[in-house]
Design a protein around this motif. Structure first.
Motif, short mmCIF file in Angstrom:
data_model
loop_
_atom_site.label_atom_id
_atom_site.label_comp_id
_atom_site.label_asym_id
_atom_site.label_seq_id
_atom_site.Cartn_x
_atom_site.Cartn_y
_atom_site.Cartn_z
N GLU A 91 75.63 -6.09 -45.11
CA GLU A 91 74.64 -6.51 -46.09
C GLU A 91 73.57 -7.41 -45.49
N ASP A 115 69.37 -4.56 -49.72
CA ASP A 115 69.27 -5.07 -51.09
C ASP A 115 69.96 -4.17 -52.11
N TRP A 116 70.54 -3.06 -51.68
CA TRP A 116 71.23 -2.17 -52.61
C TRP A 116 72.55 -2.80 -53.05
N GLU A 117 73.02 -2.40 -54.24
CA GLU A 117 74.31 -2.84 -54.75
C GLU A 117 75.23 -1.63 -54.92
N VAL A 118 76.54 -1.88 -54.87
CA VAL A 118 77.50 -0.80 -55.07
C VAL A 118 77.32 -0.20 -56.46
N ILE A 149 79.04 -1.08 -49.24
CA ILE A 149 78.07 -1.70 -48.34
C ILE A 149 78.85 -2.36 -47.21
N ASP A 187 74.59 1.65 -57.24
CA ASP A 187 73.17 1.96 -57.45
C ASP A 187 72.91 3.44 -57.19
#
Length: 402
Positions: free
Chosen positions: A219, A71-74, A216, A76
């Motif tokens: 994903e 669930d992480w985004e670039v 990522i 973060d």
């Protein structure tokens, strides 16, 4: 008396002679001149580079399993030991009709084997009970010396053997029961069943350092094998600049060489060379020429506030300062040429060209330091052509001022 006709002929002849003299006389060479000056002089090498993180971390799956969705985004932010994702055990296989029939047959066989083992254990228990009673009876008779010691020893051995067979039969019952459980597992934990329950075993994947998510690589959730890359992490505040320079120029650069970094979209930054890699590589230029180049690594010494908008993989131009002088006697490179293995130039001397040999010091792409041969304020000829020689008349066409 001289006739008018002779006078006219004389004048015409004189004019023709004058025109022939003027036409055949060597013409002065048109030249451009500039003065010898004292000014700052810098010897540098300019090349394009790219920013990169000093430390880059590639997080991969430690074991094979089923990875949960990331669930992480670039971009973060995260801290060390923050949970990035989890790995669950691999899902069970879906049974086709043939596999299900085989599994059910193995269960039936295991159940029958368990029943047989239980019957054998019951028989062994009965034998063990009978031999135990026989041994007790002969033990009492031996006290009244009705039976011999050999008969008592035989009864004791039979009793112990019967007990051992009973234990073995009981172990066989346990083995058969475990085989039944194993045979039932394939059906019980089939992927088609909904009664699997909550998976207790999970492998947490945590951040090795504090920083930001750079990339990522995986994903969506799904099956991964050990070593599959999942995320790329790093700290954007720890940037360096990698510049590939020609190997011919790299030998002039050493650790500690000052560097100016510019044309990246912000203000001029200062840096210093940290490393000149000892191994070169071949690169084909835009003109199709193979070049040997070397990576030079530069640390940014300007305050972080000045380059806070600079990120990983950004283009930047680096100027390596090899030598810098504030008050240097110099001439343009366009005025210099080689003669008999020495440097020379032409000076302007009362309308004539004067050949002068000079000794040079530091040079850059435009100007050269003069150690000996000319003085401040003297005028030198730029771009001398093949028609110019020592002592030849010249005519100044243009005066270039630096």
């Amino acid at each position: 008396m001289i006739s008018t006709r002779n006078v006219i002929f004389g004048v015409v002849a004189a004019l023709i002679g004058l025109l022939l003299f003027l036409g055949l006389r060597p013409q002065p060479v048109l030249v451009e001149v500039t003065e010898v000056v004292r000014a700052p002089l810098r010897v540098s090498i300019e090349e394009e580079g790219v920013t990169r993180l000093k430390d880059r971390y590639l997080v991969s799956a430690p074991v094979s399993g089923f990875v949960r969705r990331i669930d992480w985004e670039v971009g973060d932010l995260f801290k060390q030991n923050d949970l990035l994702t989890e790995l669950e055990p691999l899902r069970s296989n879906v049974l086709d009709p043939r596999s299900r029939a085989e599994a059910e047959a193995r269960i039936a066989a295991a159940r029958s084997a368990l029943s047989a083992a239980e019957e054998q254990a019951a028989a062994a228990g009965a034998d063990a009970e009978r031999y135990a009673e026989e041994y007790q009876r002969k033990l009492k008779l031996s006290k009244t010396r009705v039976i011999s010691e050999d008969e008592l020893s035989q009864a004791r051995a039979d009793n112990q053997r019967a007990k051992a067979l009973l234990r073995s039969a009981q172990f066989a019952v346990d083995v058969a029961r475990y085989d039944l459980d194993a045979a039932s597992t394939q059906l019980k934990y089939s992927a088609a069943q909904n009664s699997v329950g909550v998976l207790k075993e999970r492998v947490p994947i945590k951040a090795p350092v504090s920083g930001r998510v750079l990339k990522i690589l995986r994903e969506s959730e799904g099956v991964v094998v050990a070593g599959t890359p999942l995320l790329e992490l790093g700290d954007p505040a720890a940037l360096e600049v990698a510049v590939d320079v020609l190997s011919f120029d790299a030998v002039q650069i050493s650790p500690g060489t000052p560097v100016e970094l510019q044309r990246w979209g912000g203000q001029l930054l200062q840096g210093v060379v940290r490393l000149v890699e000892p191994v070169g590589f071949t690169e084909v230029s835009a003109l199709g020429v193979e070049e040997q180049r070397v990576w030079v690594i530069v640390d940014i010494t300007s305050g972080a506030e000045q380059w806070k908008n600079l990120g990983d993989g950004y283009r930047i131009e680096a100027t390596f300062i090899l030598w810098d002088g504030d008050d240097v006697l110099q001439v343009p490179n366009a005025s210099l040429f080689r003669i008999s293995g020495e440097w020379a130039l032409f000076l302007v001397n009362d309308g004539y060209a004067e050949l002068r040999k000079v000794r040079l010091g530091k040079r850059n792409g435009l100007y050269s330091q003069v150690i000996e041969g000319v003085a401040l304020g003297e005028r030198v000829i730029q771009h001398p052509d093949n028609n110019l020689a020592d002592g030849k008349r010249i005519k100044i066409r243009q005066v270039n001022i630096r």
